[in-house]
Design a protein around this motif. Structure first.
Motif, short mmCIF file in Angstrom:
data_model
loop_
_atom_site.label_atom_id
_atom_site.label_comp_id
_atom_site.label_asym_id
_atom_site.label_seq_id
_atom_site.Cartn_x
_atom_site.Cartn_y
_atom_site.Cartn_z
N ALA A 43 60.76 -7.46 40.22
CA ALA A 43 61.87 -7.09 39.50
C ALA A 43 62.16 -7.93 38.15
O ALA A 43 61.79 -9.29 38.31
CB ALA A 43 63.31 -6.93 40.10
N GLY A 44 62.40 -7.50 37.11
CA GLY A 44 62.27 -8.53 35.94
C GLY A 44 60.92 -8.33 35.14
O GLY A 44 60.71 -8.85 33.88
N VAL A 72 58.53 -1.69 42.22
CA VAL A 72 59.01 -2.93 41.69
C VAL A 72 59.90 -3.66 42.87
O VAL A 72 60.59 -2.69 43.49
CB VAL A 72 60.25 -2.56 40.31
CG1 VAL A 72 60.63 -3.72 40.07
CG2 VAL A 72 59.40 -1.69 39.45
N SER A 73 59.26 -4.79 43.12
CA SER A 73 60.10 -5.37 44.29
C SER A 73 61.28 -6.12 43.90
O SER A 73 61.34 -6.71 42.98
CB SER A 73 58.95 -6.14 45.02
OG SER A 73 58.64 -7.34 43.99
N SER A 74 62.30 -6.24 44.71
CA SER A 74 63.34 -7.32 44.63
C SER A 74 63.36 -8.50 45.00
O SER A 74 62.39 -8.87 45.41
CB SER A 74 64.77 -6.47 45.22
OG SER A 74 64.37 -6.47 46.67
N MET A 98 56.65 -0.74 30.01
CA MET A 98 57.86 -0.98 30.98
C MET A 98 58.33 -2.44 31.16
O MET A 98 57.20 -3.18 31.53
CB MET A 98 57.54 -0.19 32.23
CG MET A 98 57.04 1.08 31.96
SD MET A 98 56.96 1.89 33.69
CE MET A 98 55.49 1.00 34.36
N ASN A 99 59.41 -2.80 30.43
CA ASN A 99 59.82 -3.93 30.45
C ASN A 99 61.09 -4.28 31.41
O ASN A 99 61.78 -3.18 31.72
CB ASN A 99 60.14 -4.78 29.27
CG ASN A 99 58.69 -4.74 28.34
OD1 ASN A 99 57.76 -5.02 28.81
ND2 ASN A 99 59.04 -4.46 26.93
N PRO A 145 63.99 -2.28 40.55
CA PRO A 145 63.60 -1.62 42.06
C PRO A 145 63.82 -0.19 41.79
O PRO A 145 63.08 0.59 42.17
CB PRO A 145 64.60 -2.31 43.03
CG PRO A 145 64.66 -3.80 42.55
CD PRO A 145 65.01 -3.65 40.97
N GLU A 146 64.85 0.28 41.05
CA GLU A 146 65.15 1.71 40.98
C GLU A 146 63.82 2.37 40.09
O GLU A 146 64.01 3.62 40.02
CB GLU A 146 66.62 2.02 40.36
CG GLU A 146 67.02 1.38 39.37
CD GLU A 146 67.62 -0.05 39.47
OE1 GLU A 146 67.45 -0.72 40.57
OE2 GLU A 146 68.82 -0.37 39.17
#
Length: 120
Positions: free
Chosen positions: A14-15, A118-120, A82-83, A87-88
């Motif tokens: 994430a991020g 995308v992992s949190s 994609m920046n 996770p969604e």
């Protein structure tokens, strides 16, 4: 025969950021709109972003300001930067070429999809 080949998916925290690419190949004269759609497990496919041959863009509210779509008409390639991924945003991302003009038809084509996780 027109084919769309996507690349650039993968696993990111994430991020983080990812860049998707989609090249259209085959025998055709022009492509009206190119875009990206995504489908998360258990959900319907949804629009992410589109771009016309003239460069006009459209974004889903959920990605506006974080994702950027661009297009290289000479290479028949569309990109999705994609920046600040969340996770969604996890989904299979599909490339679409809409209004593709060939010698016999005008129709839409889809890529095979590329997984973005995308992992949190």
């Amino acid at each position: 025969q027109v084919q769309l080949v996507e690349s650039g998916g993968g696993l990111v925290q994430a991020g983080g950021s990812l860049r998707l690419s989609c090249k259209t190949s085959g025998s055709f004269f022009s492509i009206n709109v190119m875009g990206w759609y995504r489908q998360a497990p258990g959900k319907q496919r949804e629009l992410v972003a589109t771009i016309t041959s003239g460069g006009r863009t459209n974004y889903a509210d959920s990605v506006r300001g974080r994702f950027t779509i661009s297009r290289d008409n000479a290479k028949n390639t569309v990109y999705l930067q994609m920046n600040t991924l969340k996770p969604e945003d996890t989904a299979v991302y599909y490339c679409a070429a809409k209004g593709v003009v060939t010698i016999t038809t005008i129709r839409d084509y889809w890529g095979q999809g590329t997984q973005v996780t995308v992992s949190s």
